[in-house]
Design an enzyme around this catalytic site. Structure first.
Site, PDB file in Angstrom:
ATOM      1  N   GLU A  11      -3.126  -5.500  -7.824  1.00 48.06           N
ATOM      2  CA  GLU A  11      -2.705  -5.025  -9.044  1.00 48.06           C
ATOM      3  C   GLU A  11      -1.833  -3.752  -8.537  1.00 48.06           C
ATOM      4  O   GLU A  11      -0.625  -3.497  -9.135  1.00 48.06           O
ATOM      5  CB  GLU A  11      -3.485  -4.567  -9.968  1.00 48.06           C
ATOM      6  CG  GLU A  11      -4.176  -5.776 -10.710  1.00 48.06           C
ATOM      7  CD  GLU A  11      -5.652  -6.007 -10.331  1.00 48.06           C
ATOM      8  OE1 GLU A  11      -5.789  -5.742  -9.030  1.00 48.06           O
ATOM      9  OE2 GLU A  11      -6.427  -6.386 -11.081  1.00 48.06           O
ATOM     10  N   ASP A  99     -12.667  -9.132 -12.847  1.00 46.51           N
ATOM     11  CA  ASP A  99     -12.845  -9.449 -14.503  1.00 46.51           C
ATOM     12  C   ASP A  99     -12.138 -10.440 -14.845  1.00 46.51           C
ATOM     13  O   ASP A  99     -11.056 -10.962 -14.218  1.00 46.51           O
ATOM     14  CB  ASP A  99     -12.898  -7.891 -15.100  1.00 46.51           C
ATOM     15  CG  ASP A  99     -11.744  -7.320 -15.260  1.00 46.51           C
ATOM     16  OD1 ASP A  99     -10.715  -7.848 -14.503  1.00 46.51           O
ATOM     17  OD2 ASP A  99     -11.337  -6.193 -15.681  1.00 46.51           O
ATOM     18  N   GLU A 101      -9.475 -10.094 -16.983  1.00 44.70           N
ATOM     19  CA  GLU A 101      -7.934  -9.511 -16.817  1.00 44.70           C
ATOM     20  C   GLU A 101      -7.439  -9.812 -15.492  1.00 44.70           C
ATOM     21  O   GLU A 101      -6.415 -10.464 -15.291  1.00 44.70           O
ATOM     22  CB  GLU A 101      -7.954  -8.295 -17.316  1.00 44.70           C
ATOM     23  CG  GLU A 101      -6.421  -7.860 -17.540  1.00 44.70           C
ATOM     24  CD  GLU A 101      -6.267  -6.471 -18.232  1.00 44.70           C
ATOM     25  OE1 GLU A 101      -5.174  -6.295 -18.582  1.00 44.70           O
ATOM     26  OE2 GLU A 101      -7.344  -5.851 -18.441  1.00 44.70           O
ATOM     27  N   TYR A 324     -16.090  -0.981  -8.647  1.00 39.00           N
ATOM     28  CA  TYR A 324     -15.313  -1.620  -9.838  1.00 39.00           C
ATOM     29  C   TYR A 324     -15.668  -1.021 -11.108  1.00 39.00           C
ATOM     30  O   TYR A 324     -17.061  -0.800 -11.483  1.00 39.00           O
ATOM     31  CB  TYR A 324     -15.348  -2.794  -9.987  1.00 39.00           C
ATOM     32  CG  TYR A 324     -14.225  -3.448 -10.853  1.00 39.00           C
ATOM     33  CD1 TYR A 324     -12.929  -3.218 -10.756  1.00 39.00           C
ATOM     34  CD2 TYR A 324     -14.539  -4.119 -12.083  1.00 39.00           C
ATOM     35  CE1 TYR A 324     -11.948  -3.540 -11.561  1.00 39.00           C
ATOM     36  CE2 TYR A 324     -13.824  -4.565 -12.882  1.00 39.00           C
ATOM     37  CZ  TYR A 324     -12.395  -4.337 -12.652  1.00 39.00           C
ATOM     38  OH  TYR A 324     -11.317  -4.909 -13.643  1.00 39.00           O
TER      39      TYR A 324
END
Length: 897
Positions: A11, A99, A101, A324
């Site tokens: 990301e 997760d 998302e 995380y």
């Protein structure tokens, strides 16, 4: 995996850089910079789709609730770069967060990039960014989990449906630009309900007595417990209406008089030890951090807001310092347990580590056991001393907090002894007992590393024994009574929510999920529903109106249990136990005649809503608070000096500032506001030049002075309002006060702008006060003044000297950046933080993003800046309202005819 070329997509650029260090030259690691596509708002849909099934929501509610996605404008270059890189590799690794998302982002990447069918695509997940974790993730890839994607996409669609159906109702009945949300509205309701409790609260007064008693060794204090056989009431015995709770009806409420009479009666009486009890004390360490508990502790101990804490944690994770940070699990891996125990033994001694490892159980059945709690990364933790040279500011403080909590979670219990003593005083016909408690820690255990913080208590811990040592005593022993002091108290209302306690309340009710807490708490503040006063969250009056409307007409969607059940349904969907289309259909359309009503029929059959009633709150004695388009105000029917109602007269009104919390708007406070806002204001005198009366008033935009123009003479032709002369007005300077401003000062304000003089070229120079502060003006050229007083004192020579200085941009010379943050991956331009007219802002030279008042320059990281710029680009330029031309107005008029 060896051989060939491999593309790994994550990301964020920071995460890409960190992972890139652990992979060889055969791996290309690129960042999507968050989501690459989303459901557009209806106005941004292609023209041919606006009238179709996607036109209302960007979601086709008639055919399986299919969402229409578009690549965000600011991500088109990113997508192009990813597609280009994809042409020269042998396989693709989607390494977004683990997760829901992150799973959805991976799916969106796959759907958008459309790699060749022959190209292997692998889902790669890891909970920490270390060399071993990355290498292990490469060897244990999987496919994209469709159930996780469905759960996340359903959440997104639910938010769109709720927001787009309910928000227009708020626009029509309260004011424009408001929004309703599946979770944000419930969070707002929590804050409003707490304020309602505070508004209804009635304080109760009570007294107690503190005694000082002494043995031969030392003295200690004890609190009065009973008087003449009856228990003495304390703060926890009173209900919010000021009365004693049913269970406390037999308690004695001491007053100032009765407590002083008691002290006088018992003065000089010795105290006898009538009860002495000691028992072992054990305290266990708290579980490792989840997202929620981390946000709560970061708020209590570091004064970080929920969103700020998550940004710092995100940076620590992406740079390989912690695991995380979005998790609801309290479990630790076997490697983490070994690392914690080894470090505790090494730093504190083997006696501080229990014989067997501690195993923590999740309270929530929906907690994702596959995830770990938040902890330092790696199989051997870096101590705070190890990272002191690498981290600073909030990053270091948050890492230290996580390290302490993790290590302490595997340490031994704190041990000690709790002693309680009861003393009896008797004299003449009066008897009283006092009690004292103390805890002595004999072995600190985990407390040597960490102690969990606590939220504020409304009772202030007044009934709890403090950690104090009591002297050696025995039953029957007589002690010296040195002093008896009566103390008065008042009960306090329930404490307002803080960000920490609001997150806790959401978690306890099962509302939202770890990844949503920070954004929810931030959203209700960004929308203006909740304001911060220190760390306390105070609802605005608009929030009262919004919550009332939703409670009265959409109760289901602000019901705590219903919202929690929605989360449970999403959990079922994530496990593959629930159909996405079926759930959305029942939610939106309902489940039939005997089932719950769906969102659409509820909105369709809404009926009339009394907007005036929704926006009104009775304060008392005929005073009502109303929420208007331009803010809140109090209103009362006009009355004469004799207190009689004046028929047909406009009601009295006074604006209510956001600085005044709802529970502070008492009847007395409202009367004071109305008194201050009387139309005639405070008369300062008469302007000798014009003969007009000068008054000082408190207006919507602050205090000001104005002149009172004479009314037209009787029989004089009435002039249209648009052509009537307007009175001179002037806002008070920051240094001036409405109650003390003089006529001379008012006339000086009304004389502005002041002509300073004429420049050599004949241009007039004036000094005046504007929206952005005091300034000079010469034609179209303006220069800022340092103080408001300079408006009246600056000379022509000083003004010329100021204009002789070079002007680079805007109001003043360009200032150096406050902070430099690297290069933006989209624009490929340097990112800096500058100090602007409205405060600090982030810019890459093209896109600007202002910092919120709660954000600090030194806490903004490169990743945060990149995300903010990306969000701003995604929104696009603000759309200006269409200008109505003369032709348009003529057509409109003709159409009406």
């Amino acid at each position: 995996m060896t051989g060939g070329r491999h593309l790994v997509i994550v990301e964020s650029p920071a995460k890409a850089r960190t992972i890139g260090r652990y992979l060889g030259d055969d791996y290309i690691v690129l960042a999507s910079v968050g989501h690459i596509r989303d459901i557009p708002v209806p106005r941004d849909l292609p023209a041919e789709m606006k009238k179709g099934p996607y036109g209302k929501f960007g979601v086709d509610v008639e055919n399986g609730f299919d969402p229409y996605y578009v690549v965000s404008a600011d991500k088109k270059k990113t997508v192009a770069d990813l597609k280009k890189a994809l042409k020269d590799v042998d396989d693709l690794y989607l390494a977004t967060d683990e997760d829901r998302e992150g799973e959805a982002i991976a799916w969106h990447l796959l759907e958008t990039l459309k790699p060749k069918k022959s190209l292997p695509v692998k889902r790669m997940v890891f909970h920490e960014i270390t060399r071993d974790a990355i290498q292990g993730a490469l060897s244990n890839t999987r496919e994209i989990d469709g159930s996780l994607v469905d759960a996340q996409e359903t959440r997104r669609i639910l938010d769109r449906l709720v927001g787009f159906e309910l928000s227009p109702v708020l626009w029509r009945k309260i004011k424009p630009s408001l929004s309703a949300g599946r979770v944000q509205s419930v969070a707002t309701r929590l804050v409003v309900e707490r304020e309602r409790e505070r508004m209804a609260f009635v304080a109760a007064d009570y007294w107690d007595v503190t005694g000082t008693f002494a043995t031969e060794e030392s003295a200690f204090t004890a609190k009065l417990q009973t008087v003449d056989g009856s228990r003495v009431a304390s703060g926890s015995d009173f209900a919010d209406d000021g009365s004693l709770k049913p269970r406390s009806q037999g308690a004695v409420v001491l007053t100032e008089d009765s407590s002083r009479v008691l002290v006088e009666a018992l003065t000089g009486a010795p105290a006898q030890v009538t009860s002495l009890e000691s028992k072992p004390y054990t305290r266990r360490p708290a579980a490792p951090f989840t997202t929620s508990s981390l946000q709560q502790e970061a708020s209590r101990k570091l004064r970080l807001g929920a969103r700020q804490a998550m940004r710092v944690a995100q940076s620590l994770y992406e740079n390989g310092y912690i695991t995380y940070m979005r998790t609801d699990s309290v479990t630790l891996s076997s490697e983490a347990i070994r690392a914690s125990r080894a470090q505790a033994s090494e730093l504190y001694g083997s006696q501080y580590v229990p014989d067997t490892p501690r195993v923590y159980q999740n309270r929530s059945q929906s907690a994702q056991e596959a995830h770990e709690a938040i902890r330092p990364a790696g199989d051997r933790f870096r101590t705070p001393a190890d990272v002191a040279g690498q981290l600073s500011g909030d990053e270091f403080r948050l890492y230290e907090l996580i390290w302490k909590r993790t290590v302490a979670s595997q340490m031994a219990d704190a041990k000690g002894t709790t002693s309680t003593v009861e003393l009896t005083l008797a004299k003449d016909d009066r008897t009283a007992t006092f009690r004292a408690a103390g805890t002595v820690i004999t072995f600190r255990g985990f407390l040597a590393a960490y102690e969990e913080g606590r939220d504020a208590s409304r009772y202030g811990g007044e009934d709890e024994g403090g950690d104090k040592r009591l002297p050696q005593m025995s039953e029957g022993q007589e002690l010296e009574t040195r002093d008896l002091t009566p103390d008065g108290h008042s009960t306090t209302p329930p404490p307002r929510y803080t960000e920490a306690s609001l997150v806790r309340a959401l978690e306890e009710r099962g509302i939202g999920r770890p990844s949503t807490y920070a954004s929810t708490v931030a959203t209700v503040q960004d929308r203006g529903y909740v304001l911060r006063r220190g760390t306390a969250l105070v609802p605005s009056w608009v929030a009262f109106a919004v919550v009332r409307l939703l409670e009265e007409h959409f109760e289901t969607y602000v019901d705590y249990d219903f919202t929690a059940q929605m989360e449970e349904q999403l959990d079922r969907m994530a496990r593959g136990d629930l159909s996405r289309a079926d759930y959305l259909r029942s939610f939106y359309y309902g489940t039939g005649e005997d089932g719950p009503l769906g969102l659409k029929p509820m909105v369709d059959d809404l009926g009339d809503i009394d907007a005036r009633a929704i926006n009104s709150i009775e304060i008392g004695e005929g005073i009502t608070l109303r929420v208007g388009r331009y803010g809140a105000y109090v209103e009362r029917a006009a009355r004469g000096e004799d207190g009689e109602l004046i028929e047909g007269a406009d009601p009295q009104r006074a604006n209510v500032s956001d600085d005044l919390a709802p529970d502070e708007l008492t009847v007395e406070a409202a009367k004071e506001l109305l008194e201050r806002a009387k139309d005639d204001g405070r008369v300062l005198g008469t302007d000798p030049a014009s003969g007009h009366e000068i008054v000082a008033k408190d207006g919507r935009f602050g205090p000001y002075v104005t002149e009172v123009l004479p009314e037209p003479a009787e029989g004089e032709k009435k002039v249209p309002k648009s052509k009537q002369p307007k009175p001179r007005t002037g806002s008070l300077l920051k240094s001036q006060d409405l109650s003390s401003i003089t006529l001379e000062e008012a006339l000086a304000l009304l004389s502005l702008p002041r002509v300073v003089g004429t420049d050599a070229d004949g241009t007039e120079i004036t000094a005046q006060n504007g929206r952005y502060g005091p300034y000079l003006k010469k034609g179209t050229d303006s220069r800022s003044l340092e103080t408001e007083e300079q408006i009246f004192t600056i000379t022509l020579d000083e003004a010329k000297a100021l204009y002789a200085q070079p002007k680079t941009r805007g109001r003043a010379a360009a200032k150096p950046p406050l902070k430099e943050l690297g290069t933006d991956p989209t624009s490929e331009k340097p990112i800096v933080i500058k100090d602007g007219r409205f405060g600090p802002y982030i810019t890459d030279g093209t896109t600007n993003v202002s910092l919120r008042a709660t954000e600090k320059v030194e806490e903004i990281t490169e990743q945060v800046a990149i995300e903010k710029l990306a969000e701003k680009r995604a929104k696009g330029p603000a759309k200006k309202p269409a200008r109505r031309t003369t032709t348009t107005r003529k057509k409109s008029t003709a159409a009406k005819k």
